[in-house]
Design a protein around this motif. Structure first.
Motif, short mmCIF file in Angstrom:
data_model
loop_
_atom_site.label_atom_id
_atom_site.label_comp_id
_atom_site.label_asym_id
_atom_site.label_seq_id
_atom_site.Cartn_x
_atom_site.Cartn_y
_atom_site.Cartn_z
N UNK A 142 0.85 -1.35 0.01
CA UNK A 142 0.02 0.06 0.00
C UNK A 142 0.68 1.28 0.07
N UNK A 143 1.87 1.32 0.77
CA UNK A 143 2.72 2.55 0.83
C UNK A 143 3.23 2.86 -0.56
N UNK A 144 3.42 2.07 -1.41
CA UNK A 144 3.95 2.04 -2.59
C UNK A 144 2.95 2.28 -3.75
N UNK A 145 1.76 1.60 -3.54
CA UNK A 145 1.00 1.49 -4.64
C UNK A 145 0.05 2.67 -4.54
N UNK A 146 -0.46 3.09 -3.41
CA UNK A 146 -1.34 4.14 -3.27
C UNK A 146 -0.82 5.61 -3.60
N UNK A 147 0.29 5.75 -3.55
CA UNK A 147 0.79 7.32 -3.93
C UNK A 147 1.06 7.14 -5.23
N UNK A 203 2.08 2.46 -22.43
CA UNK A 203 2.12 4.06 -21.68
C UNK A 203 3.46 4.23 -21.58
N UNK A 204 3.70 5.12 -20.73
CA UNK A 204 5.08 5.88 -20.37
C UNK A 204 5.80 4.76 -19.69
N UNK A 205 6.97 4.52 -20.21
CA UNK A 205 8.11 3.56 -19.63
C UNK A 205 8.82 4.01 -18.24
N UNK A 206 8.61 5.54 -17.97
CA UNK A 206 9.24 5.96 -16.61
C UNK A 206 9.05 5.42 -15.45
N UNK A 207 7.81 4.60 -15.30
CA UNK A 207 7.31 4.45 -13.97
C UNK A 207 7.55 2.80 -13.80
N UNK A 208 8.05 2.18 -14.81
CA UNK A 208 8.33 0.56 -14.57
C UNK A 208 8.81 0.29 -13.26
N UNK A 209 9.75 1.01 -12.51
CA UNK A 209 10.27 0.54 -11.30
C UNK A 209 9.09 0.08 -10.12
N UNK A 210 8.15 1.14 -10.32
CA UNK A 210 7.23 1.10 -9.15
C UNK A 210 6.35 -0.14 -9.40
N UNK A 211 5.99 -0.43 -10.54
CA UNK A 211 5.36 -1.74 -10.96
C UNK A 211 6.10 -2.75 -10.48
N UNK A 212 7.39 -3.06 -10.62
CA UNK A 212 8.06 -4.18 -10.34
C UNK A 212 7.88 -4.31 -8.88
N UNK A 213 8.12 -3.30 -8.03
CA UNK A 213 7.81 -3.57 -6.43
C UNK A 213 6.63 -3.86 -6.17
N UNK A 214 5.57 -3.48 -6.96
CA UNK A 214 4.05 -3.55 -6.34
C UNK A 214 3.82 -4.98 -6.75
N UNK A 259 12.41 10.07 0.83
CA UNK A 259 11.66 10.29 -0.31
C UNK A 259 11.69 9.83 -1.57
N UNK A 260 12.72 8.61 -1.55
CA UNK A 260 13.01 8.37 -2.92
C UNK A 260 12.02 8.05 -3.63
N UNK A 261 10.74 7.25 -3.32
CA UNK A 261 9.51 6.78 -4.01
C UNK A 261 9.07 7.99 -4.71
N UNK A 262 8.88 9.14 -3.78
CA UNK A 262 8.21 10.43 -4.39
C UNK A 262 8.85 11.22 -5.35
N UNK A 263 10.29 11.20 -5.08
CA UNK A 263 11.17 11.70 -5.92
C UNK A 263 11.05 11.06 -7.45
N UNK A 264 11.11 9.49 -7.26
CA UNK A 264 11.09 8.94 -8.61
C UNK A 264 9.62 9.40 -9.21
N UNK A 283 16.45 21.06 -7.37
CA UNK A 283 14.88 21.33 -7.27
C UNK A 283 14.03 20.01 -7.42
N UNK A 284 14.73 19.30 -8.29
CA UNK A 284 13.63 17.91 -8.63
C UNK A 284 13.64 17.10 -7.37
N UNK A 285 14.71 17.03 -6.64
CA UNK A 285 14.72 16.13 -5.53
C UNK A 285 14.02 16.95 -4.38
N UNK A 286 14.23 18.33 -4.21
CA UNK A 286 13.62 19.11 -3.11
C UNK A 286 12.10 18.94 -3.52
N UNK A 287 11.75 18.81 -4.59
CA UNK A 287 10.16 18.72 -4.83
C UNK A 287 9.67 17.46 -4.21
N UNK A 288 10.18 16.53 -4.89
CA UNK A 288 9.61 14.99 -4.24
C UNK A 288 9.89 15.06 -2.80
#
Length: 799
Positions: free
Chosen positions: A574-579, A609-620, A749-754, A776-781
């Motif tokens: 849940x902490x990975x999939x929900x956000x 779709x977009x390839x950029x979020x593949x890492x999150x899907x592997x974990x879930x 915050x690594x997941x949110x930065x990603x 700024x990208x790291x700070x925003x995440x």
């Protein structure tokens, strides 16, 4: 009629000669011949006239000698814990009080004492009630012989006698071992005390005995890693042990060469009424087993379990007049509801007295506890008139909501209290009256270890001394924050801090230096996410950060998630999939750079779709698949017994998935999908399970065989292989203390930065220098992560 003097363990200890009978808490030993002389001396002082002796006992030689001397002389013993003689002294007016010293209150007796009366014990483990169980010498002898028979107690055994002597379970350990001429290791130390294990190892203990609370503490001290070559068997009684825990300890015993006995008993039956043969524990972990030798069970029409045997008490005593009574009870209604399963084993299904009836609804308090346990909430439930009173360590609001909805109760009938520790009776069982009357939580000292724990687990404002990070449900997401905060308070952390109790961590406090040592996985998470963002921005071209994060994720899975139940694996998703779903849903609504397959976290299979979020899907996908696999009891048992081999099988399965993609798939399929990269997660899992030098060599060999040549990029391979070595060896890296907080925030915050960096840097890069855009990208995440965490804590959504 059996006289007290005829008891094998009290009448003639000298028959065992110069065998060691006792080893005292101070380390001195006493042979059976010496014990016999000391017992005779105290028996002579008590005199030939039967008198009522109140013994306030501790787990020491003097208490044991006084107990045996009273039995030898035929004096009924009213046994209570040391320092708790007051109430029963007033109620029963004993002729002799032994509480540190021997005080004769009168030369004879003021009571009429039945000839068979030998021992009086509290029914509940608490001395606050004058209701006592009347036991005969025959009760004690028969039960001691029965226990010695099914445990196969031998003369060369050495039993740890750590349970209170005034508790029927602790007393039965004493009686049964003395009957067979075994040695008792007397101690009142907790299993959390290192000195306890020094005693066990140096004195070569062959048996350990505990109540359910004991086994919770054993988990925290890493009992499964202790080398105890002399241990022959472990027993558990004093309340229901979770069936999963029964299976776990039975399996541990098989691997380590000792037997695990689950036992069932009540004071009214002297001690034990049933035991579960160790070889049946795996198949029937919820059963209490079979009757002890000489005993038998029956079931009343309403399902109540009835016990019959020579160890059934004479009856109860409410006043001194009852001391003159003979046998008033011939069979024992246990008050437990039970059934006999097809294998012929008995299972307790509930407690007749553990019911309350608010608004006419019959509520089984044991069932309430089970429902909460299934939801991941540890709780103890008591009845208070027409209310259900629930004690929890955390998740109070969720517990109240769940109980009200599941049992149809109005809010006024459910009271939930957070408690630092559940109150226990001297016998280790829950103190239900205290739970009904207890107050609120205690506050943590500012800047203390407890305050750090309370900040990381905000709904658990009260932190008991025996709490651990893992025991409180800590995971890889909260690990970074906890380790950073603890190091600020304590300085250098021990390697096993996640399983070290709060009380022990508090003793480690030092003055921090200007340099700190950062744990490997924290540093790697921070560096990897920075590499990922830098590479995507084309600020640098150091690939491999995401694959390294998969290895770290697998290592954290094995460390924090896998020790819990299968449901915990699913919850960890849940902490990975929900956000991820929330963020990608937002992106879908406002842009056209993602698709529904990204939002549903299935793009790894559709590649539309977009390839950029593949890492999150592997974990879930990995967590969900493993939650299903580990829901199978046989798989769970296999992992507990063969952790490294199970992880090796998982690695093999991951490699088979990769091979299923064919000889020459496209780059996204091979390196940016679940099927192509799940084996990295399994490799990290295997690294955590590698405990020996040989196993670590196997992991390194797997890494150096599989990773080189994978993508044809030596730098990518160096990043992943170097990270694997650091994860495997868990090297602590010195960093300036001022940088620890920043690195910790980035790692947390690594997941949110990603997730967010794909939105931030394309908008900023045309207008600002790349290094500033990276920051700024790291700070925003990190800011998004902090906002989500703060909001969740305010809404009590965090554990």
């Amino acid at each position: 009629m059996t006289r007290a003097a005829d008891l094998g363990f009290a009448g003639e200890p000298a028959v065992h000669g110069d065998r060691t009978a006792l080893i005292s808490p101070d380390g001195s030993a006493l042979t059976y011949r010496e014990l016999d002389r000391r017992v005779s001396t105290v028996a002579d002082r008590l005199g030939p006239v039967r008198r009522l002796v109140l013994l306030a006992a501790a787990n020491d030689v003097d208490s044991l000698v006084a107990y045996l001397a009273a039995l030898r002389g035929g004096h009924p013993v009213l046994l209570v814990p040391r320092g708790q003689a007051g109430t029963l002294t007033e109620s029963y007016d004993p002729d002799v009080v032994i509480d540190g010293g021997l005080t004769e209150r009168r030369p004879g007796t003021a009571h009429e004492l039945h000839p068979e009366l030998a021992l009086l014990l509290s029914t509940s483990g608490s001395t606050g009630s004058p209701k006592l169980v009347r036991l005969s010498a025959e009760n004690l002898r028969a039960n001691a012989a029965s226990i010695a028979e099914y445990l196969d107690i031998r003369a060369d055994d050495r039993a740890v006698a750590s349970l209170p002597l005034s508790y029927c379970y602790g007393l039965s350990v004493v009686n049964s071992n003395l009957l067979r001429g075994a040695c008792l290791l007397l101690t009142e130390r907790s299993v959390l005390d290192p000195a306890f294990w020094t005693l066990v190892k140096e004195r070569r203990a062959t048996s350990l005995h505990g109540v359910p609370h004991t086994f919770a503490l054993l988990d925290r001290v890493g009992f499964d890693r202790l080398d105890l070559p002399d241990l022959r068997y472990v027993t558990q009684a004093g309340g229901r042990l979770d069936p999963a825990k029964v299976t776990e300890y039975a399996g541990l015993g098989r691997r380590r060469g000792w037997r695990f006995f689950v036992m069932y008993g009540q004071t009214e039956a002297t001690a034990r009424m049933a035991y579960l043969p160790p070889e049946l524990a795996d198949a029937h972990p919820a059963a209490i087993g079979v009757p002890v030798p000489g005993g038998g069970f029956g079931l009343a029409d309403d399902g109540e379990l009835i016990y019959r045997g020579p160890n059934v008490m004479l009856g109860y005593a409410h006043t001194t007049a009852d001391l003159a009574l003979g046998r008033t009870v011939h069979e024992l209604p246990t008050g437990d509801l039970a059934r006999r399963n097809p294998a012929g084993l008995y299972e307790v299904t509930g407690r007749k007295s553990r019911f309350v009836k608010p608004f006419g609804l019959r509520i089984d308090l044991d069932r309430v506890e089970r429902v909460l346990a299934e939801a991941g909430i540890e709780a103890v439930c008591a009845g208070d008139g027409d209310r259900v009173v629930i004690a929890v360590h955390r998740s109070a609001e969720r517990a109240a909501t769940l109980v009200r909805s599941r049992f149809g109760l109005p809010p006024s009938s459910v009271t939930v209290r957070r408690m630092r520790e559940f109150p226990l009776l001297p016998n280790g069982k829950p103190d239900y009256p205290a739970i009904s009357a207890a107050g609120g939580p205690a506050d943590a000292e500012p800047g203390s270890v407890r305050q750090v724990f309370a900040a990381v687990f905000p709904s658990r404002r009260d932190i008991p001394g025996d709490a651990t990070f893992v025991g409180l449900g800590g995971d890889s997401l909260s690990y970074v924050r906890m380790s950073i905060a603890l190091e600020r308070v304590l300085g250098r952390l021990p390697d096993d801090w996640p399983t070290t109790p709060v009380s022990e961590l508090e003793r480690l406090r030092t003055t921090p230096s200007r340099w700190a040592t950062l744990e490997t996985n924290v540093l790697l998470r921070a560096l990897a996410i920075v590499l990922i963002v830098s590479t995507h921005m084309e600020l640098c071209t150091v690939h491999g950060g995401a694959h390294l994060l998969l290895i770290v994720a697998g290592w954290n899975f094995a460390r924090f998630v896998l020790p819990g139940p299968a449901a915990r694996i699913a919850r960890a998703t849940l902490p990975i999939a929900v956000p991820a779903i929330a963020w990608l849903g937002y992106r879908l609504a406002v842009t056209d750079d993602v698709s529904w397959t990204n939002v549903l976290l299935i793009n790894n299979f559709t590649l539309t779709g977009a390839y950029g979020y593949w890492f999150v899907e592997v974990l879930v996908h990995a967590f969900l698949a493993l939650s299903l696999v580990f829901a199978i009891p046989a798989v769970r048992r296999a992992e507990r017994e063969h952790g490294f081999a199970t992880a090796l099988v998982a690695l093999g399965a991951g490699l088979l998935l990769r091979m299923s993609l064919g000889e020459a798939p496209s780059f996204p399929e091979l390196h940016w999908t679940t099927l192509g990269t799940a084996w990295f997660f399994a490799l990290g899992w295997l690294a955590h399970k590698a405990r020996t030098g040989t196993q670590r060599v196997v992991v390194l060999a797997a890494g150096f065989l599989l990773i080189p040549g994978m993508v044809g990029d030596p730098l990518w391979e160096a990043v992943v292989l170097g990270g694997l070595v650091l994860v495997l060896l868990q090297i602590r890296v010195p960093v300036p203390r001022a940088a620890v907080g920043v690195l910790g925030l980035i790692a947390s915050a690594s997941l949110y930065i990603y997730l967010t960096h794909w939105t931030v840097f394309p908008a900023l890069l045309p207008h600002l220098p790349a290094p500033i855009v990276l920051a700024l990208s790291v700070a925003a995440g990190t800011a998004v992560w902090w906002t989500v965490q703060h909001t969740a804590r305010r809404l009590c959504l965090t554990p």
